[in-house]
Motif scaffolding. Sequence first.
Motif, PDB file in Angstrom:
ATOM      1  N   PHE A  41      67.214  85.077  64.689  1.00 29.72           N
ATOM      2  CA  PHE A  41      68.172  84.829  65.777  1.00 29.72           C
ATOM      3  C   PHE A  41      67.476  84.937  67.135  1.00 29.72           C
ATOM      4  CE2 PHE A  41      72.083  86.151  63.141  1.00 29.72           C
ATOM      5  CZ  PHE A  41      72.539  84.840  63.066  1.00 29.72           C
ATOM      6  N   ARG A  42      66.659  85.954  67.294  1.00 30.96           N
ATOM      7  CA  ARG A  42      65.964  86.131  68.567  1.00 30.96           C
ATOM      8  C   ARG A  42      65.022  84.960  68.840  1.00 30.96           C
ATOM      9  NH1 ARG A  42      61.430  90.612  70.298  1.00 30.96           N
ATOM     10  NH2 ARG A  42      61.401  90.104  72.505  1.00 30.96           N
ATOM     11  N   ALA A  43      64.342  84.485  67.800  1.00 32.19           N
ATOM     12  CA  ALA A  43      63.431  83.349  67.970  1.00 32.19           C
ATOM     13  C   ALA A  43      64.197  82.097  68.389  1.00 32.19           C
ATOM     14  CB  ALA A  43      62.668  83.103  66.672  1.00 32.19           C
ATOM     15  N   GLU A  44      65.385  81.892  67.824  1.00 32.87           N
ATOM     16  CA  GLU A  44      66.187  80.710  68.145  1.00 32.87           C
ATOM     17  C   GLU A  44      66.745  80.758  69.565  1.00 32.87           C
ATOM     18  OE1 GLU A  44      69.176  79.565  65.337  1.00 32.87           O
ATOM     19  OE2 GLU A  44      67.931  80.149  63.627  1.00 32.87           O
ATOM     20  N   LEU A  45      67.239  81.926  69.960  1.00 31.70           N
ATOM     21  CA  LEU A  45      67.919  82.048  71.249  1.00 31.70           C
ATOM     22  C   LEU A  45      67.002  82.520  72.376  1.00 31.70           C
ATOM     23  CD1 LEU A  45      71.300  83.627  70.075  1.00 31.70           C
ATOM     24  CD2 LEU A  45      70.850  81.235  70.674  1.00 31.70           C
ATOM     25  N   GLY A  46      65.802  82.968  72.045  1.00 32.08           N
ATOM     26  CA  GLY A  46      64.867  83.434  73.066  1.00 32.08           C
ATOM     27  C   GLY A  46      64.952  84.919  73.330  1.00 32.08           C
ATOM     28  N   ARG A  47      66.149  85.462  73.251  1.00 29.57           N
ATOM     29  CA  ARG A  47      66.369  86.893  73.419  1.00 29.57           C
ATOM     30  C   ARG A  47      67.755  87.215  72.877  1.00 29.57           C
ATOM     31  NH1 ARG A  47      65.338  89.302  77.846  1.00 29.57           N
ATOM     32  NH2 ARG A  47      67.037  90.800  77.880  1.00 29.57           N
ATOM     33  N   ILE A  48      67.961  88.469  72.535  1.00 31.24           N
ATOM     34  CA  ILE A  48      69.286  88.963  72.149  1.00 31.24           C
ATOM     35  C   ILE A  48      69.662  90.054  73.138  1.00 31.24           C
ATOM     36  CG2 ILE A  48      70.651  90.139  70.394  1.00 31.24           C
ATOM     37  CD1 ILE A  48      69.948  87.300  69.583  1.00 31.24           C
ATOM     38  N   ASP A  49      70.791  89.869  73.805  1.00 29.49           N
ATOM     39  CA  ASP A  49      71.211  90.819  74.835  1.00 29.49           C
ATOM     40  C   ASP A  49      72.082  91.943  74.290  1.00 29.49           C
ATOM     41  OD1 ASP A  49      70.079  89.351  77.146  1.00 29.49           O
ATOM     42  OD2 ASP A  49      71.536  87.826  76.530  1.00 29.49           O
ATOM     43  N   ARG A  50      72.809  91.643  73.213  1.00 30.40           N
ATOM     44  CA  ARG A  50      73.724  92.653  72.673  1.00 30.40           C
ATOM     45  C   ARG A  50      73.802  92.481  71.156  1.00 30.40           C
ATOM     46  NH1 ARG A  50      78.769  92.001  75.675  1.00 30.40           N
ATOM     47  NH2 ARG A  50      78.018  93.668  77.031  1.00 30.40           N
ATOM     48  N   VAL A  51      73.729  93.594  70.447  1.00 29.65           N
ATOM     49  CA  VAL A  51      73.937  93.597  68.997  1.00 29.65           C
ATOM     50  C   VAL A  51      75.145  94.476  68.698  1.00 29.65           C
ATOM     51  CG1 VAL A  51      73.028  94.291  66.752  1.00 29.65           C
ATOM     52  CG2 VAL A  51      71.520  93.184  68.416  1.00 29.65           C
ATOM     53  N   ILE A  52      76.111  93.912  67.980  1.00 33.84           N
ATOM     54  CA  ILE A  52      77.305  94.657  67.586  1.00 33.84           C
ATOM     55  C   ILE A  52      77.218  94.933  66.090  1.00 33.84           C
ATOM     56  CG2 ILE A  52      79.823  94.683  67.505  1.00 33.84           C
ATOM     57  CD1 ILE A  52      79.831  92.764  69.883  1.00 33.84           C
ATOM     58  N   VAL A  53      76.987  96.195  65.748  1.00 32.33           N
ATOM     59  CA  VAL A  53      76.875  96.616  64.343  1.00 32.33           C
ATOM     60  C   VAL A  53      78.299  96.816  63.828  1.00 32.33           C
ATOM     61  CG1 VAL A  53      75.946  98.331  62.751  1.00 32.33           C
ATOM     62  CG2 VAL A  53      74.647  97.689  64.797  1.00 32.33           C
ATOM     63  N   ASN A  54      78.814  95.772  63.210  1.00 29.89           N
ATOM     64  CA  ASN A  54      80.228  95.728  62.850  1.00 29.89           C
ATOM     65  C   ASN A  54      80.465  95.675  61.347  1.00 29.89           C
ATOM     66  OD1 ASN A  54      83.205  94.950  63.305  1.00 29.89           O
ATOM     67  ND2 ASN A  54      82.404  93.135  62.240  1.00 29.89           N
ATOM     68  N   ALA A  55      79.513  95.146  60.579  1.00 31.85           N
ATOM     69  CA  ALA A  55      79.722  94.980  59.139  1.00 31.85           C
ATOM     70  C   ALA A  55      79.977  96.323  58.466  1.00 31.85           C
ATOM     71  CB  ALA A  55      78.491  94.315  58.516  1.00 31.85           C
ATOM     72  N   GLY A  56      80.946  96.346  57.576  1.00 37.39           N
ATOM     73  CA  GLY A  56      81.253  97.581  56.873  1.00 37.39           C
ATOM     74  C   GLY A  56      82.330  97.346  55.837  1.00 37.39           C
ATOM     75  N   MET A  57      82.715  98.422  55.165  1.00 34.82           N
ATOM     76  CA  MET A  57      83.759  98.316  54.149  1.00 34.82           C
ATOM     77  C   MET A  57      84.577  99.597  54.125  1.00 34.82           C
ATOM     78  SD  MET A  57      81.515  98.735  50.640  1.00 34.82           S
ATOM     79  CE  MET A  57      82.903  98.089  49.705  1.00 34.82           C
ATOM     80  N   GLY A  58      85.795  99.505  53.561  1.00 36.19           N
ATOM     81  CA  GLY A  58      86.703 100.646  53.551  1.00 36.19           C
ATOM     82  C   GLY A  58      86.999 101.199  52.178  1.00 36.19           C
ATOM     83  N   LYS A  59      86.235 100.769  51.172  1.00 38.67           N
ATOM     84  CA  LYS A  59      86.473 101.247  49.808  1.00 38.67           C
ATOM     85  C   LYS A  59      86.171 102.741  49.714  1.00 38.67           C
ATOM     86  CE  LYS A  59      84.908  98.526  46.670  1.00 38.67           C
ATOM     87  NZ  LYS A  59      83.961  97.806  45.797  1.00 38.67           N
ATOM     88  N   GLY A  60      86.960 103.453  48.936  1.00 38.56           N
ATOM     89  CA  GLY A  60      86.699 104.878  48.750  1.00 38.56           C
ATOM     90  C   GLY A  60      87.803 105.530  47.937  1.00 38.56           C
TER      91      GLY A  60
END
Length: 248
Positions: free
Chosen positions: A75-94
């Motif tokens: 992604f960084r190579a395609e866009l030149g830089r990444i300004d913000r990363v949102i760590v959002n992936a997750g799950m609610g199983k339990g």
Amino acid sequence: MSKNILITGASSGLGEGMARIFAARGNNLALCARRVERLEALRDELLQKHPGITVTLKPLDVMDYDQVFEVFRAFRAELGRIDRVIVNAGMGKGQPLGTGYFWANRQTAETNFVAALAQCEAAMEMFREQNSGHLVMISSMSAMRGMPKNLTTYAATKAGVAALAEGIRSEMLGKPIKVSTIYPGYIRSEINEKVKNTPFMVDTETGCKALVKAIESEKPTACVPAWPWTAVGFLMRNLPLSLVKKLG
């Protein structure tokens, strides 16, 4: 000024909702998730509505740790830089501990914490090289205290990622790399679509608007929506456990 924003878990729920709002504000997006067909539909929708932005996609299973680094670097190579990363992936199983569902609790722990650690590593690798960036960790209001029953492992992972983000933030104080921890309250999404009669639940659009507002403020921490969750968070941290358990 527009930003290049990377969102994991962007094919549904809060990730999808945030992508729509960030796109409407003129930002370029790097979106990743396992369900590529849903990402493609989202990309087509966003580009039709906002033809001036760039939306790039990649399949990503965050449990494939090597792939996390590969995707972030691509992604960084395609866009030149990444300004913000949102760590959002997750799950609610339990499930309650000791009831024969270690496999479910382990899957939740690995997805929500170890995979989040990989995402933070990959993000910080880019940000250190750039000497700039904004790391956003999506935690949960359940991180405020230990929670009972099905929430026990989930809450523990969300407390873990909050501590992880705070540790990174501590190291980055005084540097041009920001770290924010977001504690969402009850926001309707696919992860909780079967939950009924929940107090203070807001719809996905309302919740995602509040999330984006909190993220763009770049504050160290934020409960979302601010009302009533800032007050609820204070109570959760300070009330006796016998009362807090009723929230589980």
